[in-house]
Design a protein around this motif. Structure first.
Motif, PDB file in Angstrom:
ATOM      1  N   ARG A   1      44.100  36.533  37.889  1.00 53.34           N
ATOM      2  CA  ARG A   1      43.489  37.203  39.045  1.00 53.34           C
ATOM      3  C   ARG A   1      42.181  37.882  38.623  1.00 53.34           C
ATOM      4  N   ARG A   2      42.191  38.539  37.476  1.00 55.31           N
ATOM      5  CA  ARG A   2      40.980  39.206  36.972  1.00 55.31           C
ATOM      6  C   ARG A   2      39.910  38.172  36.617  1.00 55.31           C
ATOM      7  N   LEU A   3      40.334  37.064  36.022  1.00 49.69           N
ATOM      8  CA  LEU A   3      39.412  35.983  35.666  1.00 49.69           C
ATOM      9  C   LEU A   3      38.782  35.374  36.925  1.00 49.69           C
ATOM     10  N   SER A   4      39.583  35.196  37.962  1.00 51.94           N
ATOM     11  CA  SER A   4      39.077  34.658  39.230  1.00 51.94           C
ATOM     12  C   SER A   4      38.014  35.568  39.822  1.00 51.94           C
ATOM     13  N   ALA A   5      38.299  36.868  39.848  1.00 53.88           N
ATOM     14  CA  ALA A   5      37.344  37.830  40.409  1.00 53.88           C
ATOM     15  C   ALA A   5      36.038  37.838  39.607  1.00 53.88           C
ATOM     16  N   ALA A   6      36.135  37.769  38.291  1.00 58.27           N
ATOM     17  CA  ALA A   6      34.930  37.783  37.447  1.00 58.27           C
ATOM     18  C   ALA A   6      34.067  36.559  37.684  1.00 58.27           C
ATOM     19  N   ASN A   7      34.692  35.468  38.122  1.00 56.28           N
ATOM     20  CA  ASN A   7      33.956  34.234  38.386  1.00 56.28           C
ATOM     21  C   ASN A   7      33.650  34.034  39.867  1.00 56.28           C
ATOM     22  N   ALA A   8      33.733  35.125  40.645  1.00 53.58           N
ATOM     23  CA  ALA A   8      33.383  35.144  42.072  1.00 53.58           C
ATOM     24  C   ALA A   8      34.202  34.167  42.907  1.00 53.58           C
ATOM     25  N   LEU A   9      35.463  33.975  42.514  1.00 56.50           N
ATOM     26  CA  LEU A   9      36.371  33.166  43.326  1.00 56.50           C
ATOM     27  C   LEU A   9      37.088  34.096  44.287  1.00 56.50           C
ATOM     28  N   THR A  10      37.490  33.580  45.423  1.00 56.58           N
ATOM     29  CA  THR A  10      38.107  34.439  46.429  1.00 56.58           C
ATOM     30  C   THR A  10      39.518  34.871  46.043  1.00 56.58           C
ATOM     31  N   ALA A  11      40.222  34.057  45.261  1.00 57.25           N
ATOM     32  CA  ALA A  11      41.582  34.401  44.865  1.00 57.25           C
ATOM     33  C   ALA A  11      42.007  33.528  43.692  1.00 57.25           C
ATOM     34  N   TRP A  12      43.121  33.906  43.061  1.00 52.91           N
ATOM     35  CA  TRP A  12      43.623  33.153  41.915  1.00 52.91           C
ATOM     36  C   TRP A  12      44.055  31.746  42.300  1.00 52.91           C
ATOM     37  N   LYS A  13      44.425  31.541  43.558  1.00 54.78           N
ATOM     38  CA  LYS A  13      44.817  30.197  43.997  1.00 54.78           C
ATOM     39  C   LYS A  13      43.629  29.242  43.956  1.00 54.78           C
ATOM     40  N   GLU A  14      42.446  29.759  44.184  1.00 49.92           N
ATOM     41  CA  GLU A  14      41.243  28.936  44.077  1.00 49.92           C
ATOM     42  C   GLU A  14      41.033  28.500  42.626  1.00 49.92           C
ATOM     43  N   LEU A  15      41.337  29.382  41.693  1.00 47.99           N
ATOM     44  CA  LEU A  15      41.257  29.049  40.271  1.00 47.99           C
ATOM     45  C   LEU A  15      42.235  27.920  39.940  1.00 47.99           C
ATOM     46  N   ALA A  16      43.449  28.003  40.475  1.00 49.30           N
ATOM     47  CA  ALA A  16      44.444  26.952  40.257  1.00 49.30           C
ATOM     48  C   ALA A  16      43.945  25.610  40.795  1.00 49.30           C
ATOM     49  N   LEU A  17      43.358  25.620  41.967  1.00 49.60           N
ATOM     50  CA  LEU A  17      42.835  24.388  42.545  1.00 49.60           C
ATOM     51  C   LEU A  17      41.695  23.813  41.707  1.00 49.60           C
ATOM     52  N   MET A  18      40.853  24.691  41.141  1.00 50.24           N
ATOM     53  CA  MET A  18      39.791  24.229  40.242  1.00 50.24           C
ATOM     54  C   MET A  18      40.373  23.530  39.026  1.00 50.24           C
ATOM     55  N   ALA A  19      41.510  24.028  38.561  1.00 48.11           N
ATOM     56  CA  ALA A  19      42.163  23.449  37.382  1.00 48.11           C
ATOM     57  C   ALA A  19      43.030  22.248  37.749  1.00 48.11           C
ATOM     58  N   GLU A  20      43.050  21.901  39.048  1.00 51.02           N
ATOM     59  CA  GLU A  20      43.804  20.758  39.554  1.00 51.02           C
ATOM     60  C   GLU A  20      45.306  20.887  39.294  1.00 51.02           C
ATOM     61  N   VAL A  21      45.820  22.095  39.554  1.00 48.73           N
ATOM     62  CA  VAL A  21      47.262  22.335  39.512  1.00 48.73           C
ATOM     63  C   VAL A  21      47.671  22.929  40.852  1.00 48.73           C
TER      64      VAL A  21
END
Length: 149
Positions: free
Chosen positions: A20-40
């Protein structure tokens, strides 16, 4: 796709809290967006269940993602004692260093051992539980700053 900002998880950081902290630092709206970027799957299991894949997809060191996955397995071993539907936080700890501690995920942890105050799991402004899906770990979904509770 590699992230713009990558930093090591803190030793006592919640595994999902780190993402969640990593997502915010990379200007993503939420951690789920990070998961989608990683294709999981955009789920806690999707993000924390495939550490080697996450490391490869996001350009992170494998030892970090493997350590987070191991910590997640240990937290899940608590089962009914694991706070999995909402956050509980110490506003004083967040004010000092903005990250979610793994110990706060244990249902029987109700106070901060460092500050001697009760953990907050509901917003003082709107009385809603602190949802795991909220955009910023420092704010309730209503916008109330958690460090002021």
């Amino acid at each position: 796709m590699e992230l713009t900002y990558v930093f090591e998880p803190k030793a006592d950081e919640s595994p999902l809290g780190y993402y969640r902290r990593l997502s915010a630092a990379n200007a993503l709206t939420a951690w789920k967006e990070l998961a989608l970027m990683a294709e999981v799957s955009p789920s806690r299991t999707g993000l924390l269940g495939a550490p080697d894949h996450i490391a490869s997809m996001l350009g992170m060191p494998r030892d970090w993602t493997n350590r987070l996955a191991q910590q997640e397995q240990e937290l899940r071993a608590l089962r009914s004692l694991h706070r999995s539907s909402r956050d509980a936080v110490c506003p004083h700890c967040l004010e000092q260093d903005m990250y979610l501690r793994a110990s706060w995920e244990h249902a029987y942890v109700t106070a901060c051992t460092k500050h001697g105050v009760r953990l907050v799991d509901r917003c003082s402004a709107c009385d809603a539980p602190l949802d795991l899906q909220r955009g910023h770990i420092a704010q309730c979904g209503c916008g109330q700053e958690l460090v002021h509770m």
